[in-house]
Motif scaffolding. Sequence first.
Motif: not given
Length: 141
Positions: A26, A112-116, A118-119, A121-122
Motif C-alpha cells: 500500500e 493512517q488510511r490503511n485500515e487492513t 492496522h488490524h 499490526w494490532r
Amino acid sequence: MTDLRIRAASADDLDTVLAFWKTAAEGTSISDDRDGVERLVARDPGALILAELDGELVGTVIAGFDGWRCHLYRLAVHPEHRRRGIGSALLAAAEERFVRLGGRRGDAMVLQRNETAHHAWRAAGYAPEDKWRRWVKHLTD
C-alpha cells in the motif's frame, strides 16, 4: 504453513521485489526504486526479508536496525495469500533478527488510511503511539 520459506533478499531478488510491491504494498516511498533497494541490501544484507511459497514471492518486510532502533517497513503480503500467517511469519523473523542484533523495541511505518494493515499490526501486538508524529524532509527530488 510448513512449505513457507523465509529468507533474506539478495541483489538477484530486487526487480522481483519492486514488481511485487506494486501489487501487494500500500502506498509508495521515495526509496521504492532499484537504487534505493540496492543500497538497503548492500548496507544491511539481512534487512529485507522475503516469504516464498513454491518459489513464488508472497511477502516482504524490511527489518532495519541502526544500532539504536528497530524499524519495520514494507510489510506486504500478496492479496491472494493474505490471512494465512505469512505476515505473522515475516514479523516473527524480523523480531528474531532484532533480538539477535540487540534491539529492544520495534516500530512500524503504517499508513493512517490503511485500515487492513492496522488490524494486522494490532494482532501482532503493535499499537500506535499518539504522542509522536513523523516529521519528514525530502533530501532529493
